[in-house]
Design a protein around this motif. Structure first.
Motif, short mmCIF file in Angstrom:
data_model
loop_
_atom_site.label_atom_id
_atom_site.label_comp_id
_atom_site.label_asym_id
_atom_site.label_seq_id
_atom_site.Cartn_x
_atom_site.Cartn_y
_atom_site.Cartn_z
N ARG A 143 0.83 -1.22 0.00
CA ARG A 143 0.00 0.00 0.00
C ARG A 143 0.86 1.26 0.00
N GLU A 144 2.15 1.13 0.37
CA GLU A 144 3.05 2.27 0.39
C GLU A 144 3.79 2.43 -0.93
N VAL A 185 2.15 1.86 -4.34
CA VAL A 185 1.01 1.48 -5.19
C VAL A 185 1.44 1.28 -6.63
N GLN A 188 -7.05 0.42 -6.05
CA GLN A 188 -7.75 1.06 -4.94
C GLN A 188 -7.67 0.26 -3.65
N HIS A 189 -7.43 -1.04 -3.76
CA HIS A 189 -7.45 -1.89 -2.57
C HIS A 189 -6.24 -1.62 -1.69
N ASN A 190 -6.39 -1.84 -0.39
CA ASN A 190 -5.33 -1.55 0.59
C ASN A 190 -4.29 -2.66 0.69
N TRP A 191 -4.61 -3.87 0.29
CA TRP A 191 -3.72 -5.04 0.31
C TRP A 191 -3.03 -5.28 1.65
N ASN A 245 -0.49 -7.81 1.33
CA ASN A 245 0.60 -7.44 0.43
C ASN A 245 0.61 -8.29 -0.85
#
Length: 444
Positions: A311-312, A314, A349-352, A355
């Protein structure tokens, strides 16, 4: 004339300087690798040639002849020769004489047995006891990933301990394999130990081995431990933050004295092992709480690599997703050639929280569910489609955040079977705050 001859020579040829940077690559080699010679010159050889050892030869000065090298799906026969000027090494020249194993088989039928054994170990046993991945398997275009790859190249040649940190699913093991593959120990064993998966009572015998009769059920003749198996190679201690306190003391002694003592033995044995450790635990906090030994922490934390969460970064989602689709579709025997734009938008868009591992699992399901040659929105897992349309141009940020918060609380309550104390702990908020939000969003 000389350049024309070299460019059209049957052999593939590459020249690197003493730092492993490419000075020259002939046309036929560039065509095989599908690279542009103008962009290749000046790049590190490990960025261009799979499983290469040219940079090692350029540094060590040790000639390597008739070496098997696995490149793009085939074993090839490579020669690597150091270049000297006035008794000083200035680089190395490498050639590939046989472009695939079939040509070599015609010369010597005995090699067929060797190649079949190598392929067996590469596809089978190497996944258990060897390094199966290289920097080529680490996909990503973001600055953190590019920086990490460069750091791996810098630290790989030494024998210092490396601590790899990051959340679960970020690819810590891939970096550990890559360090070993680029090191002087690349032809030696790479042994993986999951410190969190082995029961406490078995961990000592797994790491250090045992003598015959050491305990009830011990094998006749005893058993080698992971450290002895990794002698002259690398041992990867995954999830080292989960190692029990009594084993931390024994591991520290091994790292200090470079010798192991089997369970039930009165003698010690010297081992030459490089340590690579990985964890997703906050070791500094654990040291303060006396749950992890400070002296052991400093022993394994000589060089630290931190892999940021997906998420860091993308921008890595797209290349990772495309790589996973290619790999999964080939494995599944399906023709899936890409991801539709609207489906990719949902992935971005997803936060995962899981990961890259979560992304791979989601796309594995999608490849099997799609009815076309592309991954579309319909084939994505339901939990990803729930966010479809969440981000639009005519909605206020406050509304978007509240909807996301509501969904997170609702799913966590379901996961915890409506245990609000457990849900509050997972969400990282107080119980009173959770009750207020439940009332706010009418989730009672």
């Amino acid at each position: 004339m000389l350049e024309t001859i070299i460019d059209n020579a049957y052999e593939w040829l590459v020249v690197v300087n003493k730092d492993g940077m490419i000075d020259y690559m002939n046309k036929t080699y560039c065509e095989f690798l599908e690279v542009d010679r103008e962009t290749v010159v000046g790049r590190h050889v490990t960025d261009v040639i799979e499983n290469t050892r040219m940079h090692i030869v350029a540094r060590s000065g040790n000639m390597e002849l008739a070496d098997l090298q696995y490149i793009r799906g085939n074993y090839m026969i490579a020669n690597r020769v150091p270049i000297y000027q006035d008794d000083e090494i200035i680089g190395a020249v490498g050639t590939v004489i046989f472009r695939d194993t079939e040509q070599w088989k015609q010369m010597n039928t005995h090699i067929k047995v060797l190649l079949s054994e190598l392929e067996y170990y590469r596809s089978g046993s190497s996944k258990e006891n060897g390094a199966s991945y290289s920097l080529y398997d680490i996909v990503g275009t973001s600055e953190p990933i590019r920086s990490l790859k460069e750091k791996v190249k810098q630290v790989a040649s030494g024998n210092v301990s490396v601590l790899i940190r990051g959340e679960s699913g970020t690819g810590k093991e891939l970096f550990a394999h890559s360090i070993h593959q680029l090191s002087e120990r690349s032809n030696r064993p790479f042994i993986k130990v999951n410190c969190g998966a082995i029961p406490d009572q078995l961990l000592e015998s797994e790491l250090f081995g045992y003598e015959e009769g050491a305990f009830t059920g011990a094998k006749k003749g005893g058993k080698l431990g992971k450290f002895e198996l990794a002698d002259k190679g690398t041992i990867f201690l995954d999830e080292i933050g989960d190692m029990p306190a009594n084993m931390q003391v024994k591991l520290l002694r091994v790292l200090q004295d470079r010798e192991v003592e089997r369970v039930g033995s009165l003698r010690t044995k010297k081992v030459d092992v490089r340590i690579i450790a990985a964890t997703n635990r906050p070791l500094e906090a654990m040291v303060e709480e006396r749950r992890f030994r400070e002296d052991l922490f400093y022993r394994i934390n000589v060089i630290q690599l931190f892999i940021p969460a997906l998420r860091e970064r993308v921008q890595d989602v797209k290349p990772l997703a495309e790589s996973f689709v290619r790999k999964i579709s080939a494995k599944a025997g399906k023709r899936v050639i890409g991801i539709e734009d609207n489906a990719m938008q949902l992935l971005l868009q997803h936060n995962w929280p899981g990961n890259a591992r979560e992304l791979e699992n989601a796309l594995e399901a999608s490849v099997h569910l799609t009815r076309t040659e592309t991954v579309d929105v319909a084939s994505l897992p339901d939990y990803l489609k729930e966010n479809e349309g969440l981000v639009t141009g005519n909605r206020k940020l406050k509304d978007i955040v509240e909807k996301a918060e509501c969904e997170a609380i609702r799913k966590t309550l379901i996961q915890c079977e409506n245990d609000k104390l457990a849900a509050a702990k997972i969400l990282g908020i107080g119980k009173t705050s959770l009750y207020d939000k439940i009332n706010k969003y009418d989730l009672v």
